[in-house]
Structures are given as structure tokens and as C-alpha cells.
Design a protein around this motif. Structure first.
Motif, PDB file in Angstrom:
ATOM      1  N   GLU A   1      30.004 -45.173  -8.269  1.00 22.17           N
ATOM      2  CA  GLU A   1      31.579 -45.460  -8.441  1.00 22.17           C
ATOM      3  C   GLU A   1      32.045 -44.778  -9.948  1.00 22.17           C
ATOM      4  OE1 GLU A   1      34.589 -48.994  -8.198  1.00 22.17           O
ATOM      5  OE2 GLU A   1      32.424 -49.467  -7.795  1.00 22.17           O
ATOM      6  N   ASP A   2      31.073 -44.986 -10.897  1.00 24.07           N
ATOM      7  CA  ASP A   2      31.181 -44.713 -12.206  1.00 24.07           C
ATOM      8  C   ASP A   2      31.442 -43.173 -12.694  1.00 24.07           C
ATOM      9  OD1 ASP A   2      31.816 -47.446 -12.837  1.00 24.07           O
ATOM     10  OD2 ASP A   2      29.811 -47.722 -13.765  1.00 24.07           O
ATOM     11  N   SER A   3      30.858 -42.679 -11.209  1.00 21.17           N
ATOM     12  CA  SER A   3      30.681 -40.951 -11.638  1.00 21.17           C
ATOM     13  C   SER A   3      32.160 -40.539 -11.320  1.00 21.17           C
ATOM     14  CB  SER A   3      29.840 -40.449 -10.623  1.00 21.17           C
ATOM     15  OG  SER A   3      28.377 -41.177 -10.982  1.00 21.17           O
ATOM     16  N   THR A   4      33.096 -41.175 -11.009  1.00 22.68           N
ATOM     17  CA  THR A   4      34.372 -40.791 -10.799  1.00 22.68           C
ATOM     18  C   THR A   4      35.279 -41.279 -11.927  1.00 22.68           C
ATOM     19  OG1 THR A   4      34.241 -40.381  -8.558  1.00 22.68           O
ATOM     20  CG2 THR A   4      36.572 -40.589  -9.347  1.00 22.68           C
ATOM     21  N   LEU A   5      35.748 -40.596 -13.012  1.00 22.80           N
ATOM     22  CA  LEU A   5      36.289 -41.126 -13.980  1.00 22.80           C
ATOM     23  C   LEU A   5      37.988 -41.079 -14.008  1.00 22.80           C
ATOM     24  CD1 LEU A   5      34.320 -39.086 -16.955  1.00 22.80           C
ATOM     25  CD2 LEU A   5      33.765 -41.125 -15.693  1.00 22.80           C
ATOM     26  N   PHE A   6      38.553 -42.006 -14.128  1.00 22.10           N
ATOM     27  CA  PHE A   6      39.976 -42.431 -13.719  1.00 22.10           C
ATOM     28  C   PHE A   6      40.531 -42.355 -15.155  1.00 22.10           C
ATOM     29  CE2 PHE A   6      37.847 -44.137 -10.235  1.00 22.10           C
ATOM     30  CZ  PHE A   6      38.383 -43.557  -8.968  1.00 22.10           C
ATOM     31  N   ALA A   7      42.023 -42.112 -15.239  1.00 22.27           N
ATOM     32  CA  ALA A   7      42.818 -42.478 -16.235  1.00 22.27           C
ATOM     33  C   ALA A   7      42.951 -43.929 -16.649  1.00 22.27           C
ATOM     34  CB  ALA A   7      44.159 -41.561 -16.311  1.00 22.27           C
ATOM     35  N   PRO A   8      42.780 -44.391 -17.764  1.00 18.18           N
ATOM     36  CA  PRO A   8      42.734 -45.866 -18.014  1.00 18.18           C
ATOM     37  C   PRO A   8      44.372 -46.170 -18.350  1.00 18.18           C
ATOM     38  CG  PRO A   8      41.928 -44.764 -19.790  1.00 18.18           C
ATOM     39  CD  PRO A   8      41.998 -43.838 -18.794  1.00 18.18           C
ATOM     40  N   MET A   9      45.044 -45.263 -18.724  1.00 19.34           N
ATOM     41  CA  MET A   9      46.464 -45.484 -18.958  1.00 19.34           C
ATOM     42  C   MET A   9      47.357 -44.260 -18.724  1.00 19.34           C
ATOM     43  SD  MET A   9      44.938 -44.177 -21.927  1.00 19.34           S
ATOM     44  CE  MET A   9      43.946 -45.279 -22.467  1.00 19.34           C
ATOM     45  N   GLN A  10      48.727 -44.382 -19.224  1.00 18.48           N
ATOM     46  CA  GLN A  10      49.575 -43.201 -19.078  1.00 18.48           C
ATOM     47  C   GLN A  10      49.315 -42.400 -20.309  1.00 18.48           C
ATOM     48  OE1 GLN A  10      53.565 -43.930 -18.498  1.00 18.48           O
ATOM     49  NE2 GLN A  10      53.706 -42.310 -17.012  1.00 18.48           N
ATOM     50  N   GLY A  11      49.071 -41.184 -20.350  1.00 18.60           N
ATOM     51  CA  GLY A  11      48.958 -40.307 -21.489  1.00 18.60           C
ATOM     52  C   GLY A  11      48.843 -38.968 -21.193  1.00 18.60           C
ATOM     53  N   ARG A  12      48.528 -38.182 -22.103  1.00 16.53           N
ATOM     54  CA  ARG A  12      48.465 -36.393 -22.098  1.00 16.53           C
ATOM     55  C   ARG A  12      47.164 -36.306 -22.369  1.00 16.53           C
ATOM     56  NH1 ARG A  12      52.708 -33.259 -22.044  1.00 16.53           N
ATOM     57  NH2 ARG A  12      54.296 -34.980 -22.858  1.00 16.53           N
ATOM     58  N   VAL A  13      46.492 -35.194 -21.650  1.00 19.42           N
ATOM     59  CA  VAL A  13      45.368 -34.864 -21.922  1.00 19.42           C
ATOM     60  C   VAL A  13      45.348 -33.833 -23.534  1.00 19.42           C
ATOM     61  CG1 VAL A  13      43.302 -33.215 -21.182  1.00 19.42           C
ATOM     62  CG2 VAL A  13      44.688 -34.752 -19.639  1.00 19.42           C
ATOM     63  N   LEU A  14      44.593 -34.196 -24.290  1.00 19.49           N
ATOM     64  CA  LEU A  14      44.576 -33.322 -25.595  1.00 19.49           C
ATOM     65  C   LEU A  14      43.502 -32.461 -25.743  1.00 19.49           C
ATOM     66  CD1 LEU A  14      45.943 -33.371 -28.363  1.00 19.49           C
ATOM     67  CD2 LEU A  14      44.081 -34.892 -29.198  1.00 19.49           C
ATOM     68  N   TYR A  15      42.278 -32.857 -25.371  1.00 15.44           N
ATOM     69  CA  TYR A  15      41.229 -31.672 -25.122  1.00 15.44           C
ATOM     70  C   TYR A  15      40.560 -32.051 -23.905  1.00 15.44           C
ATOM     71  CZ  TYR A  15      42.341 -31.806 -30.226  1.00 15.44           C
ATOM     72  OH  TYR A  15      42.647 -31.731 -31.269  1.00 15.44           O
ATOM     73  N   ARG A  16      39.831 -30.884 -23.231  1.00 11.42           N
ATOM     74  CA  ARG A  16      39.044 -30.662 -22.393  1.00 11.42           C
ATOM     75  C   ARG A  16      37.613 -30.279 -23.125  1.00 11.42           C
ATOM     76  NH1 ARG A  16      40.410 -28.237 -16.320  1.00 11.42           N
ATOM     77  NH2 ARG A  16      38.452 -27.504 -16.769  1.00 11.42           N
ATOM     78  N   LEU A  17      36.610 -31.068 -23.195  1.00  9.01           N
ATOM     79  CA  LEU A  17      35.407 -30.862 -23.876  1.00  9.01           C
ATOM     80  C   LEU A  17      34.318 -30.325 -23.073  1.00  9.01           C
ATOM     81  CD1 LEU A  17      35.748 -34.079 -26.165  1.00  9.01           C
ATOM     82  CD2 LEU A  17      36.455 -31.826 -26.772  1.00  9.01           C
ATOM     83  N   ALA A  18      34.290 -30.528 -21.710  1.00 13.17           N
ATOM     84  CA  ALA A  18      33.160 -29.931 -20.788  1.00 13.17           C
ATOM     85  C   ALA A  18      33.762 -29.465 -19.759  1.00 13.17           C
ATOM     86  CB  ALA A  18      32.328 -31.100 -20.463  1.00 13.17           C
ATOM     87  N   GLU A  19      33.230 -28.529 -18.930  1.00 13.65           N
ATOM     88  CA  GLU A  19      33.680 -27.890 -17.953  1.00 13.65           C
ATOM     89  C   GLU A  19      32.503 -28.058 -16.794  1.00 13.65           C
ATOM     90  OE1 GLU A  19      36.313 -26.582 -17.694  1.00 13.65           O
ATOM     91  OE2 GLU A  19      36.934 -26.738 -19.828  1.00 13.65           O
TER      92      GLU A  19
END
Length: 331
Positions: free
Chosen positions: A182-200
């Protein structure tokens, strides 16, 4: 034609007036009336790192840098093939533990029957020994058989308890692995904007290693530094206005939510009055959440400007700071 020129002249005059008011306010603060103080800063937001709880391979990254996300949006999916196999094995161990318990309970029933028969033989031998109808050696043999039957029954019951513990451990392992999946799916904890993608996708990341960074848009603020003399008079909850370089014609309502308990950029020990006046304290001025929510798609961090804070609640705001945020702000 004359009407068009008139509109242009009026618009230009308003713009120049706004710029003049901004320069008047943002110069050095001398233009502010008594009861007000100002500081320079920029719009900021809390940064939240999104990371997996266990090491694994990134399967999908579902948002791009700059994307707006809402609470509960799926951001990242980790590869769970290995965890799924481990879960199947844990479930099989649960089934095996239940079967082992059933077998142990059947043995208990058998041992109870043997103990009951041994107890009857022992009591009969006791009666016959009292009437001297059997030798004492036979009585001792029946007594030993009874004691052995009790011991064997106790061992069988212990195996049932062991099987129950094995079931509990196996079920706990199932829950643990299921939680990891279940924890392998990562959800947004709040409203926000993606600043960086650090992994692909395809990359292997460690436990707790961030995959992306999100700017929380639930807490938009500006931090300014005020002299000790003014910071000491500043109450939490004081009303403020934020004027951005990009929007000098408008003042954004805000509230003081934090005043640092420690001075910065000065020695820890100050003795003279002049040194005490050089102390500055970090102050956080927050834009109301409902104000941000209505324009969430246009909010941008890093915009520079000034924050004017009212020290005296009875002081009237200057006319230049009475203008409220327009509907098209941040567009």
C-alpha cells in the motif's frame, strides 16, 4: 480615437500612481506613518519531500514538474512484484499454521482420551491395592502410566499454543507486507505544486530517498527581518499587507504568524544600546489560505516584494495599502 487616447492616458496615470506609491512605501520605510513597519522578502511555501518507506524500483511517476496536485492524487507507483510474491508466501504460511493447529488440536483430543483411561486404571489399581488384590508393583505401574499421560497431554496442548503463536506471527507478516504494498503508491499529502522530479521510472531508490519535492500551497508566506525595537512590539496575529514587485498596484492582505525568539546577524552578547538596535528578528507573514485557494493555479513562489506590518491596531492603513487583491491576481 480621442476616447481611446483618453483611456490610455488614464491607465498610464494609474500605473504611474501605483508605481510611485510602491516606491514611496518600499524605499526605506520613511514614508510609512507611525504604527507601521516594513521589511523586504519573497513569496515562499513549505517544501515537502515525497519518498518511499522502503527501497525499491520506481515504476511510474505520474506528474511533471510544475503540475498542481490535490490531496490524495497519485504521484508515484513503485514496483511491487517482489512484495506481491512475499505476500503470497506469507498467506501460505498462515494457511500452514492453521493446519498445524488443527493437527495439534486433534492430538490433544487423543491425549485427553488416553489420560482419562489412564486415570481410570490408576483409580482401579488404588482400590485393588487397598483390598490387597494386586501387587504394589502393578499399582506403581498404573501410577506411572497416569503421570505419563498427563505429561503427554500437556505437551500436546503446548503444541496447540505454539501453533496459535505461529498463526499470529504469519498474519502479522501478511499485514506488514500488505502495508508495504500500500505504501508503494505515493499520494499527495496536501494541495501543492511539483517543484522537482528527482527520480524517473526504472531507477532504484533507497528507503526515505526523495522522488519528488512538492511546494505546499496551503501555507504561502513571506519572511522579513525587523529590528529588535520593532519586533519586540509585534504581536502574533498582527495585520499586514504584501506588495509584490510584479504587482505594485495591489496590496495582499496577510497576517503575522511567527516571530523568531532569537536574533540573527548579531553577536549573542550585546551590551551597548547601538548594538541592541542592530538586532534583527525573523518574522513570518502568512497569506490567508482561503485567499490562496481561490487563485491556486496562479500562485508562484519566489516573487519578491515588501511586507508592511501594522504595529498599532488603531492606526489607519495608508490609502496605497488599502487596495485589496484583485480577482485577476497572479494571472
Amino acid at each position: 480615437m480621442k476616447k481611446t487616447i483618453s483611456i490610455i492616458l488614464v491607465a498610464t496615470a494609474l500605473l504611474l500612481a501605483g508605481v510611485a506609491a510602491y516606491q514611496y512605501i518600499s524605499g526605506n520605510g520613511d514614508g510609512l506613518p507611525a504604527g507601521f513597519v516594513q521589511g523586504n522578502g519573497r513569496i515562499e511555501a513549505e517544501e515537502v519531500e515525497i519518498a518511499p518507506t522502503i527501497a525499491g524500483r520506481v515504476e511510474k511517476v505520474l506528474v511533471a514538474e510544475g503540475s498542481l496536485v490535490a490531496p490524495g492524487d497519485v504521484l508515484v507507483e513503485m514496483d511491487t512484484d517482489e512484495l506481491s510474491a512475499a505476500l503470497d508466501r506469507a498467506k501460505a504460511e498462515v494457511a500452514l499454521a492453521h493446519q498445524t493447529k488443527a493437527e495439534a488440536e486433534a492430538v490433544v483430543v487423543q491425549r485427553q482420551s488416553e489420560k482419562h483411561r489412564a486415570a481410570q486404571e490408576f483409580e482401579r489399581a488404588r482400590s485393588l491395592l487397598a483390598s490387597e488384590n494386586i501387587p504394589e508393583s502393578l499399582f506403581e505401574e498404573r501410577e506411572t502410566e497416569h503421570q505419563v499421560a498427563e505429561a503427554v497431554l500437556g505437551a500436546a496442548m503446548a503444541r496447540v499454543a505454539t501453533a496459535e503463536s505461529q498463526i499470529a506471527a504469519a498474519e502479522a507478516e501478511v499485514r506488514r507486507i500488505a502495508a508495504q504494498i500500500e505504501d508503494s503508491t505515493l499520494f499527495a499529502p496536501m494541495q501543492g505544486r511539483v517543484l522537482y522530479r528527482l527520480a524517473e521510472p526504472g531507477e532504484v531508490v533507497g528507503s526515505g530517498a526523495p522522488i519528488m519535492t512538492i511546494l505546499s500551497l496551503e501555507n504561502i508566506y513571506m519572511e522579513v527581518f525587523l529590528p529588535a525595537r520593532e519586533a519586540g512590539l509585534l504581536p502574533i496575529g498582527a495585520e499586514a499587507r504584501i506588495v509584490l514587485d510584479a504587482l505594485p498596484d495591489f496590496a495582499i492582505p496577510a497576517t503575522v504568524t511567527f516571530v523568531s525568539p532569537e536574533a540573527q546577524f548579531t553577536p549573542k552578547q550585546v551590551e551597548t544600546l547601538s548594538e541592541r538596535e542592530q538586532l534583527v528578528f525573523r518574522v513570518r507573514v502568512r497569506i490567508p489560505e482561503d485567499l490562496v485557494a481561490g487563485r491556486i493555479e496562479h500562485v508562484k513562489t519566489g516573487l519578491r516584494g515588501i511586507s508592511v506590518i501594522r504595529l498599532d491596531a488603531a492606526a489607519a492603513w495608508p490609502e496605497a495599502l488599502e487596495r485589496r487583491i484583485p480577482p485577476e491576481l497572479f494571472e
